[in-house]
Structures are given as C-alpha cells and as structure tokens.
Design a protein around this motif. Structure first.
Motif, short mmCIF file in Angstrom:
data_model
loop_
_atom_site.label_atom_id
_atom_site.label_comp_id
_atom_site.label_asym_id
_atom_site.label_seq_id
_atom_site.Cartn_x
_atom_site.Cartn_y
_atom_site.Cartn_z
N ILE A 149 0.86 -1.27 -0.01
CA ILE A 149 -0.07 -0.11 -0.02
C ILE A 149 1.08 1.15 0.22
N LEU A 150 0.64 2.20 -0.87
CA LEU A 150 1.37 3.36 -1.13
C LEU A 150 0.44 4.50 -0.71
N PHE A 151 0.87 5.20 0.38
CA PHE A 151 0.05 6.25 0.93
C PHE A 151 0.61 7.68 0.31
N VAL A 152 -0.30 8.35 -0.42
CA VAL A 152 0.12 9.39 -1.20
C VAL A 152 0.07 10.57 -0.36
N VAL A 153 0.79 11.49 0.18
CA VAL A 153 0.79 12.65 0.83
C VAL A 153 1.30 13.95 0.12
N GLU A 154 0.48 15.02 0.33
CA GLU A 154 0.75 16.28 -0.42
C GLU A 154 1.43 17.08 0.79
N ALA B 148 3.81 2.18 2.94
CA ALA B 148 4.95 3.22 2.64
C ALA B 148 4.51 4.47 2.18
N ALA B 149 4.88 5.50 2.80
CA ALA B 149 4.68 6.79 2.53
C ALA B 149 5.20 7.27 1.06
N LEU B 150 4.56 8.01 0.33
CA LEU B 150 4.75 8.67 -1.05
C LEU B 150 4.67 9.97 -1.09
N HIS C 135 8.75 3.23 6.28
CA HIS C 135 9.26 3.19 5.08
C HIS C 135 8.85 4.21 4.01
N VAL C 136 9.63 4.74 3.10
CA VAL C 136 9.44 6.03 2.04
C VAL C 136 9.49 5.51 0.67
N ALA C 137 8.37 5.31 -0.09
CA ALA C 137 8.55 4.99 -1.18
C ALA C 137 8.88 5.95 -2.31
N GLY C 138 9.10 7.07 -1.91
CA GLY C 138 9.58 8.00 -2.93
C GLY C 138 9.23 9.54 -2.36
N ILE C 139 10.00 10.70 -3.14
CA ILE C 139 9.68 11.96 -2.81
C ILE C 139 9.44 12.76 -4.19
N LEU C 140 8.37 12.99 -4.54
CA LEU C 140 8.05 13.41 -5.91
C LEU C 140 7.98 14.89 -5.88
#
Length: 357
Positions: free
Chosen positions: A136-141, A166-168, A193-198
């Motif tokens: 599961i990837l939780f998208v955060v703004e 993981a947080a994205l 866990h961090v899946a990425g920083i966009l």
C-alpha cells in the motif's frame, strides 16, 4: 502471479490518481506488464489521465456481473499497460467487494503488476480496495491536513497489523513559505518506509490535464524521481531521501518585485490592470472590445490606442478618461455612464469561453 499495489491516501485531492498513472507508465516503460485498475466506484478519473475516457464501453462491474468478458472491458493504453475502469453508475454500497477482488485476482496471472487506484479515506471502500494488496502506497501532499489524515490511516493499519505500507510524498517543494517541507512531513508521519519523494512539476500537471500521461518525458524531474519509486518496488532499492530532498524545486514566484516592469499589462483609461504576461494577443483584443463598451473613447489595450474623436466621445458619454481635460458645458446635464446589460454580459462571457476553448 502479479504483485498488487494499492495507491491510497488519507484525503482526496493529493494526486493519488496522478501518481497511479505515472507509476503505471514508469513500470510499463521498464518492460513490466501492468494493469491499472480504477477502484473509485462512482468517481473514476484514471481514464482521463490516460486519455481513454471515450473508449470506456464496459467497466469492472460489467465484468463482475458477467455482462462481458474481461478482455472486452480492458483497454490497451500503451505497450505493456492496460486499463480497467471503475463503474460510474454504481458506488461501493452496491458493489460486491469479494467479486471485485476475485476479478482482479483472476487477472493477476496475465500481468507483472496490478495497480489499484483506491478511494480516499479509511472507510469500507478503502478496505475493500486494499484487501488483496501486497503493498500500500499512501500519497501525501505538502499540507498539514494531508499529513494528519495519512497518519490516521497509517495508525489504522498498525492497529490491524497491516505493516505492508509506505509513504509516497507528492508535489513537494524545497523549503518554501506556505508548504510543508519534506523533512517536516517525514518527521510527522508514522511510516517506517518511504517509497519516494516526487517534486512539483508543471509539465506533469499539464500532461495530466491533457490526458497524455503516457508521453512523459524521461528527462523531467518528476519522472526521474518516479523511477526511484519504481526501483524501490521492483528491486527493493532504498529510496535516496536526502538526494531527492536536495533536488526539490523552489516555490515559483508569480508576482514581480517592486519596481519591475510587467509585460502584457492592460491599460484602461491610463490605468494598468497588471494582467499576467501569459495572456495571448487574442485575449487582449477581446478584453479591449469589452472595455470599449464600458468606457467609450478610452481603449488603450496593451499599448495599442484606438482613437475616437473627442467631440464624439463627449457627446456620447459626457466625459473622457479620468485626468483628461475637455471643455464641457456645465449647464448641460451629464448622462450617467454606459452600463452593460445582463444580456451583453452573458454574451461577452460566452465569447470568452469559446475563445479559451
């Protein structure tokens, strides 16, 4: 057997659907076969980002109720990437969750990855969508409301022993006023866990609005950051958090500094309206016509002056532009300024919308 990834969020409007589309394209360009499934029943949007909204004839509910075969509902988007639409007529209250889950699991042998664009929040719709997910990837703004809502959903996962998330971080700037920084977000989130920083990327937003996500330029900062997320999911490579934070853009300043000239300004009766320089010439002409109806004889638009005889102006309106000295008989009554009727206002609004299209 495919690896099922659910893209979720604590609240709506954080770019969850955009991230799903971008991740699907990135995986497909790597050669993986991908099925992007929209699970936001009644409010699907993923088809818009792929530009296939006019090709949707059947959806997931049609497959579940055996109104069609799965291959009739699945839409090829690009090589290695297919799309399965959610229903627009039925919400999750009228959708049988186990049948939806069985439908995706039955398609799993045909794909390397299945991406599920989940509904926001942590209600029943979210539970149904993520029940079969391997990740599961939780998208955060970059806003405190998004961070707080994502934290609540993560705490909900911890309570139910679901630690495969993981947080994205999406749409982040570097340190900038008005936005939460990536460092602050990571410190506040309970994610291990961090899946990425966009990063914020105007080019990606434009592609999303145009429904052209499949043509993302691989040189864009957003795409390069997304490749780090792809490597994290496919090869278990750790995300270089410090490197990604250092590469985040600064907030764009749209207002010029004091004393700087502004191109594309519109002057009406000698006053500058300070319109942004991005206004095209055609729009300036349309505004000029509108201003000419409001104040006759004063039509200075972007430096272009359409002259009208002063005597004619005085006869029509009784006065010229502010600051213009004219000889007027004080005993003669001065008519009230011309006003635009409701019908004219609607007509001008319609003309402007047509021009914008």
């Amino acid at each position: 057997m495919s690896y099922i990834i659910a893209v979720a969020s604590g609240k709506g409007g954080v770019g969850k659907t955009l991230v799903t589309a971008a991740l699907a394209v990135s995986l497909a360009k790597k050669g993986y076969t991908v099925l992007a499934a929209d699970a936001d029943m009644g409010l699907r949007d993923l088809d818009l980002l792929f530009g296939v909204q006019d090709e949707v004839l059947y959806d997931a509910v049609d497959v579940m109720k055996q109104r069609c075969k799965a291959e009739d509902a699945i839409i090829p988007v690009m090589p290695h990437l297919d799309f399965l639409a959610a229903s627009q007529k039925h919400t999750w209250e009228k959708v049988d969750a186990p049948t939806f889950q069985y439908t995706l699991e039955s398609l799993a042998p045909d794909y390397d990855y299945i991406l599920i664009d989940c509904p926001p929040g942590r209600g029943k719709a979210y539970k149904y969508a993520v029940a079969i997910a391997d990740k599961i990837l939780f998208v955060v703004e970059p806003s405190w409301s998004s961070i707080r809502d994502a934290s609540r959903v993560m705490q909900f996962c911890n309570k139910h022993k679901q630690f495969h998330y993981a947080a994205l971080l999406n749409n982040f700037y570097g340190h900038s006023d008005g936005f939460v920084s990536a460092d602050e977000a990571l410190e506040s989130l309970p994610a291990e866990h961090v899946a990425g920083i966009l990063p914020h990327d105007r080019a990606i937003n434009r592609l999303a609005q145009e429904g052209d996500m499949i043509h993302m330029d691989e040189g864009l900062p957003f795409y390069q950051a997304m490749e780090r997320t792809t490597a994290y999911l496919t090869e278990n490579e750790p995300v270089p958090v410090a490197e990604l934070i250092a590469g985040l853009p600064h907030e764009e300043k749209t207002m010029p500094a004091a004393g700087e000239g502004k191109t594309g300004e519109i002057a009406i009766c000698g006053e500058s309206t300070g319109v942004d320089e991005a206004i095209p010439a055609g729009a300036v002409e349309e505004l000029a016509k509108a201003a000419a109806h409001v104040i006759p004889g004063c039509r200075n638009m972007a430096g272009g002056l359409e002259t009208v005889p002063q005597e004619q102006d005085d006869r029509e309106s009784g006065s010229g532009c502010p600051g213009t000295e004219t000889a007027i008989d004080k005993n003669q009554p001065v008519p009230s300024p011309m006003r635009i009727s409701l019908k004219q206002r609607r007509s001008q609004s319609r003309m402007w919308r047509q021009y914008r299209r």
